[in-house]
Enzyme design. Structure first.
Site, PDB file in Angstrom:
ATOM      1  N   ASP A 155       0.861  -1.190   0.000  1.00  0.00           N
ATOM      2  CA  ASP A 155       0.000   0.000   0.000  1.00  0.00           C
ATOM      3  C   ASP A 155       0.895   1.237   0.000  1.00  0.00           C
ATOM      4  O   ASP A 155       1.439   1.622   1.047  1.00  0.00           O
ATOM      5  CB  ASP A 155      -0.905   0.010   1.238  1.00  0.00           C
ATOM      6  CG  ASP A 155      -2.001  -1.052   1.180  1.00  0.00           C
ATOM      7  OD1 ASP A 155      -1.740  -2.146   0.647  1.00  0.00           O
ATOM      8  OD2 ASP A 155      -3.101  -0.792   1.692  1.00  0.00           O
ATOM      9  N   LYS A 218      -6.865   3.450  -3.372  1.00  0.00           N
ATOM     10  CA  LYS A 218      -7.292   3.493  -1.973  1.00  0.00           C
ATOM     11  C   LYS A 218      -7.502   4.946  -1.574  1.00  0.00           C
ATOM     12  O   LYS A 218      -6.722   5.825  -1.955  1.00  0.00           O
ATOM     13  CB  LYS A 218      -6.216   2.814  -1.122  1.00  0.00           C
ATOM     14  CG  LYS A 218      -6.435   2.822   0.369  1.00  0.00           C
ATOM     15  CD  LYS A 218      -5.304   2.038   1.058  1.00  0.00           C
ATOM     16  CE  LYS A 218      -5.313   2.203   2.559  1.00  0.00           C
ATOM     17  NZ  LYS A 218      -4.191   1.485   3.212  1.00  0.00           N
ATOM     18  N   LYS A 254     -10.375   0.444  -2.438  1.00  0.00           N
ATOM     19  CA  LYS A 254     -10.212   0.255  -0.992  1.00  0.00           C
ATOM     20  C   LYS A 254     -10.459   1.560  -0.250  1.00  0.00           C
ATOM     21  O   LYS A 254      -9.610   2.439  -0.259  1.00  0.00           O
ATOM     22  CB  LYS A 254      -8.815  -0.275  -0.672  1.00  0.00           C
ATOM     23  CG  LYS A 254      -8.572  -0.494   0.832  1.00  0.00           C
ATOM     24  CD  LYS A 254      -7.192  -1.053   1.109  1.00  0.00           C
ATOM     25  CE  LYS A 254      -6.902  -1.108   2.595  1.00  0.00           C
ATOM     26  NZ  LYS A 254      -5.555  -1.639   2.910  1.00  0.00           N
TER      27      LYS A 254
END
Length: 318
Positions: A155, A218, A254
């Protein structure tokens, strides 16, 4: 996880034409928030489905090998077994989608999951999380070290300065380098939308990230003042849909930061289902970044099964 997004050539002509209709987005967000949620056994079923999308996360300065071990245990056994037996779900292998930790804790997570015979993926934040304000060379090395230690999902955080100053080509090039540094690991790109200035910038950053090869986009680090919100999500989901229509590549979504209640999780599942369809409601294309959400879901499942709310000692691992 699904096949990786290989990305596309940078298309600045597409980026330059983008303008988000903010009033329309806000109206759509209000519709989602005002909607009544499902009840009883339907709610229980959706909450168990939500568990399978959670990236169970700890990103604290006081993380230790012991706290990571507890996190991994909870990821493998997210809901008390007797509750699952009552719902006839005890033999379905219910787990969270992944655990998410700092790079220095990846080894601890990999070791704990391996010891328990579990194949849950380990995700690591990287690239100067949460600010992204470190040298590019350092950010790339952080990715490589996390992958070497066993992280299979990374991430990364983008450099928000590049968005705010309109340096789209530089942003594309950086994320392409992140993609390369990940090797076989999947790339989840955090846009930190609360710091991007406008919904139009959110759409443009989403599109650049996907063009550069991100497997997921995300919303947030969870450390910003404003994290996952429905207006931002609508813009990102429609960027994902547009990218799929144009390229045929499916990119995951996400939301993260501030998603704490079971009711919140149901709203997020509903939004993704309506905007992208059932095919996106899999852990390969949808995740929820959360640290405390699972506790509330387990409390709601407890209430559904027993008819009463749990005391603290009833759910000691929450």
């Amino acid at each position: 996880m699904s096949a990786r997004n290989r990305g596309t050539e940078l298309d600045l002509s597409w980026i330059s034409k983008i303008q988000v209709n903010q009033p329309a987005v806000l109206r759509r967000a209000e519709q989602i928030q005002a909607r009544r949620t499902v009840k009883k056994e339907w709610q229980a079923a959706w909450l168990l489905k939500a568990v399978t999308f959670i990236d169970l996360t700890t990103l604290s300065g006081d993380d230790t090998s012991s706290s990571i071990q507890r996190l991994c245990y909870k990821a493998k056994y997210p809901i008390r077994e007797d509750l699952l037996k009552s719902l006839n779900m005890h033999d379905k292998g219910l787990t969270t989608a992944a655990v998410c930790v700092y790079p220095a804790r990846v080894c601890d997570a990999v070791k704990a999951l391996k010891a328990s015979g579990c194949t849950i993926p380990v995700a690591s934040v990287a690239t100067g999380f949460p600010s992204g304000q470190t040298h590019l060379k350092t950010r790339l090395e952080e990715i490589r070290l996390a992958v070497e230690d066993g992280a299979t999902e990374i991430d990364v955080v983008i450099n928000r300065t590049l968005v705010l100053t309109g340096q789209w080509e530089a942003l594309y090039d950086e994320i392409r380098q992140f993609r390369k540094a990940c090797g076989d690991a999947h790339l989840k790109t955090i846009l930190a939308t609360g710091e991007l200035g406008s919904l139009t910038n959110v759409y443009k950053a989403s599109m650049i990230a996907m063009m550069a090869g991100s497997d997921f986009i995300k919303t947030s680090t969870g450390k910003e003042t404003v994290n996952a919100t429905f207006p931002v999500a609508i813009v990102m989901l429609r960027a994902i849909r547009d990218f799929f229509w144009k390229t045929g590549n499916k990119v995951g979504f996400k939301p993260a930061g501030g998603i704490r209640s079971a009711k919140d999780s149901l709203a997020w599942l509903s939004l993704v289902k309506e905007e992208l369809g059932d095919e996106w409601l899999t852990p390969e294309l949808f995740r929820i970044g959360a640290s405390t959400l699972l506790s509330d879901i387990e409390r709601q499942i407890y209430h559904h099964v027993t008819g009463r709310y749990a005391a603290y000692h009833d759910l000691p691992m929450s």
